[in-house]
Write an enzyme that holds these catalytic residues in place. Structure first.
Site, PDB file in Angstrom:
ATOM      1  N   GLU A  41      23.339  19.119  38.784  1.00 15.18           N
ATOM      2  CA  GLU A  41      23.853  19.456  40.047  1.00 15.18           C
ATOM      3  C   GLU A  41      22.797  20.156  41.071  1.00 15.18           C
ATOM      4  O   GLU A  41      22.394  21.261  40.421  1.00 15.18           O
ATOM      5  CB  GLU A  41      25.135  19.971  40.122  1.00 15.18           C
ATOM      6  CG  GLU A  41      26.020  20.431  41.328  1.00 15.18           C
ATOM      7  CD  GLU A  41      27.278  21.040  41.160  1.00 15.18           C
ATOM      8  OE1 GLU A  41      27.963  21.115  42.256  1.00 15.18           O
ATOM      9  OE2 GLU A  41      27.664  21.058  39.931  1.00 15.18           O
ATOM     10  N   LYS A 108      29.870  14.988  47.065  1.00 16.28           N
ATOM     11  CA  LYS A 108      31.098  15.933  46.099  1.00 16.28           C
ATOM     12  C   LYS A 108      32.391  15.838  47.073  1.00 16.28           C
ATOM     13  O   LYS A 108      32.287  16.483  47.848  1.00 16.28           O
ATOM     14  CB  LYS A 108      30.307  17.271  45.560  1.00 16.28           C
ATOM     15  CG  LYS A 108      31.398  18.049  44.538  1.00 16.28           C
ATOM     16  CD  LYS A 108      30.767  18.982  44.061  1.00 16.28           C
ATOM     17  CE  LYS A 108      31.414  19.753  43.119  1.00 16.28           C
ATOM     18  NZ  LYS A 108      30.763  20.878  42.342  1.00 16.28           N
ATOM     19  N   CYS A 144      30.236  17.237  39.048  1.00 16.66           N
ATOM     20  CA  CYS A 144      30.970  18.390  38.437  1.00 16.66           C
ATOM     21  C   CYS A 144      32.510  18.514  38.502  1.00 16.66           C
ATOM     22  O   CYS A 144      33.126  17.789  38.025  1.00 16.66           O
ATOM     23  CB  CYS A 144      30.336  19.756  38.960  1.00 16.66           C
ATOM     24  SG  CYS A 144      30.466  21.194  37.748  1.00 16.66           S
ATOM     25  N   SER A 283      21.846  55.769  21.713  1.00 17.04           N
ATOM     26  CA  SER A 283      22.339  56.838  21.744  1.00 17.04           C
ATOM     27  C   SER A 283      22.769  57.015  20.191  1.00 17.04           C
ATOM     28  O   SER A 283      23.478  58.256  19.905  1.00 17.04           O
ATOM     29  CB  SER A 283      23.971  56.768  22.198  1.00 17.04           C
ATOM     30  OG  SER A 283      24.394  55.776  21.995  1.00 17.04           O
ATOM     31  N   GLY A 284      22.721  56.044  19.448  1.00 11.79           N
ATOM     32  CA  GLY A 284      22.893  56.259  18.036  1.00 11.79           C
ATOM     33  C   GLY A 284      24.357  55.535  17.932  1.00 11.79           C
ATOM     34  O   GLY A 284      25.022  55.573  16.608  1.00 11.79           O
ATOM     35  N   SER A 288      24.911  50.776  22.593  1.00  5.63           N
ATOM     36  CA  SER A 288      23.484  50.960  22.702  1.00  5.63           C
ATOM     37  C   SER A 288      22.619  50.029  21.564  1.00  5.63           C
ATOM     38  O   SER A 288      21.705  49.539  21.686  1.00  5.63           O
ATOM     39  CB  SER A 288      22.847  52.133  23.106  1.00  5.63           C
ATOM     40  OG  SER A 288      22.965  53.230  21.806  1.00  5.63           O
TER      41      SER A 288
END
EC number: 6.3.5.1
Length: 537
Positions: A41, A108, A144, A283-284, A288
């Site tokens: 489309e 359409k 669609c 950040s640990g 993240s």
């Protein structure tokens, strides 16, 4: 007759390149013996072009590219989607070119105006079925949304169609590929029409198009199925009223599909907008870590820079685990201590804060120190900052404006906390370009914490994530009321708390960066709640 399905990765507004891709695919299809190529489309413009559709010059430039495709049809017939301006109206149209001429044109009929779709803002609806003959095969055209309702396919059948061509721009969310397949099966069986369904692939802002194009016979059986998340050209033969069996690609399971959507979303947002790479705060923690893994898989380690910004509240294991992950993934890594910067901020504010107890203000200053550092690195390098917050945090406002929300693209914006854990485990169980098990297990198993005060955990401020996420899904994604959620067995206090936090943090979400949509209701195009709002139910 041999027909080619050509799902490809366009860029909205790059009319020339999109057309060039179609010309190349048309040549490949011709070499494979195809008589006709079906493109997605609005193939020339990309989808969704949004307010580009309000610019008169846009249509003039579309016509230039349309002429290129019409000329190329002397070699092979092309079914091309494009935005049309005619008689004071805009249409979502598809034209079929053959022998250098337009042999069919369709507008359409059913214009979606729900979820992420806003087509009634731009387009007028078509009113008539279109059926054309090519080498004795009578084909109808739908676009669609047309096949999500019975009317347009029925009208095509009544006009004499035996085969339906359906160009699409259907974005991904969890389970969407199976939903499309079942809708198409219902239409095929109702109308008695075999159909060819061609979808976009690739990322466009918050949307990810997953491809998964297919060919289906009138009995609902799948004759051909293209891969998800990859550009692909595949031919299918139509003989004696049936689409003949061709290759059927297996589609990924739920976790794999979501992870691939995140990778494609990051890859295409960075590539299509011309950024040289990305930055993120490491950040640990689990959010993240997942963001870093996605970025590495999307872009390669050479385009990713992770920055650890510890304070006196950052646990030693957070630094240790971050360093271990960097050793595994091999991207650039920096450590910048924010505490001296934080002390300067607090010192400057001391006269204003005199006599006032420390509270979340001081916690937010830490987050804003980090956000400022990342944005400075972004300005200097040109790399885009990826934020790392998840949907659970966005729901409850457990995030800091101009702090951890500072950045240009929110990878996990629509990923709940429980799904973050699932995706981490999933990613550790596969290998991508030789990289396996990138996330240290302790990052996944340790209790989540913002580490902005001593001994802090997320659950000090929020319900357990399993509870929070279940309430969020019901309220946000399924529009259930608080009463309905409580009737399902959730504690009244938890429900009211989550909904209240959702309501009062709308102003934050309005200022959040765009992020990848993977559910039926993300905090983006399909979430439009008022900030000033007293409704609470």
């Amino acid at each position: 007759m041999r027909i080619a399905l050509a799902q490809f990765n366009a860029t909205v507004g790059d009319l020339s390149d999109n057309t060039e891709q179609m010309l190349q695919l048309a040549e490949q299809a011709r070499e494979q013996g195809a008589r006709l190529v079906l493109f997605p489309e609005l193939a020339i413009s990309g989808y969704p072009p949004e307010d580009l559709l309000l610019r008169p010059s846009f249509y003039q430039d579309v016509q230039v590219q349309l002429a290129r495709l019409r000329a190329a049809s002397v070699q092979i017939a092309l079914a091309v989607g494009w935005p049309e301006w005619a008689d004071g109206h805009r249409y979502n149209a598809v034209s079929v070119f053959d022998g250098g001429e337009c042999i069919a044109h369709y507008r359409k009929m059913d214009l979606p105006n729900n979820e992420v779709f806003d087509e009634r803002r731009y387009f007028s609806a078509g009113e008539h079925a279109t059926v054309f003959a090519l080498d004795g095969v009578r084909m109808g055209l739908n676009i669609c949304e047309d096949i999500w309702h019975a009317t347009a396919p029925r009208l095509a059948r009544e006009a004499g169609a035996e085969l339906l061509l359906v160009p699409n721009a259907s974005p991904f969310h969890r389970g969407k590929e199976q939903e499309r397949l079942e809708i198409a099966r219902a239409r095929a069986q109702e109308s008695g029409l075999a159909l060819l369904y061609c979808n976009w692939v690739g990322g466009q802002d918050e949307l990810v198009f997953d491809g998964g194009s297919f060919a289906m016979n009138a009995d609902g059986s799948v004759a051909c199925q293209l891969p998800m998340f990859n550009s692909s050209l595949r031919c299918v033969d139509y003989q004696h009223g049936l689409l003949q069996s061709a290759e059927v690609d297996a589609w990924p399971e739920d976790e794999a599909a979501v992870y691939q959507a995140l990778v494609v979303g990051v890859r295409d947002y960075i590539r299509k907008n011309g950024f040289p790479g990305v930055l993120l705060g490491l950040s640990g923690g689990v959010d993240s870590a997942l963001t870093l893994a996605v970025a590495i898989d999307a872009l390669g380690a050479d385009k990713v820079h992770a920055v650890m910004m510890p304070s006196r509240y950052t646990a030693d294991i957070s630094v240790t685990d971050s360093r271990e992950m960097i050793e595994r993934v091999g991207c650039r890594y920096s450590e910048i201590d924010i505490w001296p910067i934080y002390e300067q901020f607090v010192g400057a504010l001391a006269p204003e804060f005199s006599g006032l107890a420390a509270d979340t203000t001081e916690e937010n200053i830490q987050a804003r120190c980090r956000g400022t550092l990342l944005m400075a690195l972004s300005n200097k390098s040109g790399k885009l900052v990826l934020t790392t917050g998840n949907k659970s945090e966005m729901t409850t406002g457990y995030c800091t404006l101009y702090g951890d929300m500072a950045g240009g693209f929110a990878v996990l914006k629509d990923v709940s906390k429980m799904w973050v854990y699932q995706l981490c485990e999933y990613r550790n169980g596969i290998s991508v370009r030789g990289l396996s098990n990138p996330i240290p297990q302790r990052i996944i198993t340790r209790p989540p914490s913002a580490e902005l005060r001593p001994d802090q955990t997320d659950q000090d401020s929020l319900p357990p994530y399993a509870v929070l996420d279940a309430i969020m899904e019901r309220y946000v994604e399924h529009n259930q009321s608080m009463a309905e959620i409580m009737a399902a067995g959730f504690a009244e206090a938890d429900v009211k708390r989550v909904v209240k936090l959702l309501k009062i943090n709308e102003y934050k979400r309005r200022q959040a960066p765009v992020g990848i949509r993977i559910t039926p209701r993300s905090f983006g195009k399909d979430w439009r709640y008022p900030i000033t709002n007293r409704y609470f139910a």
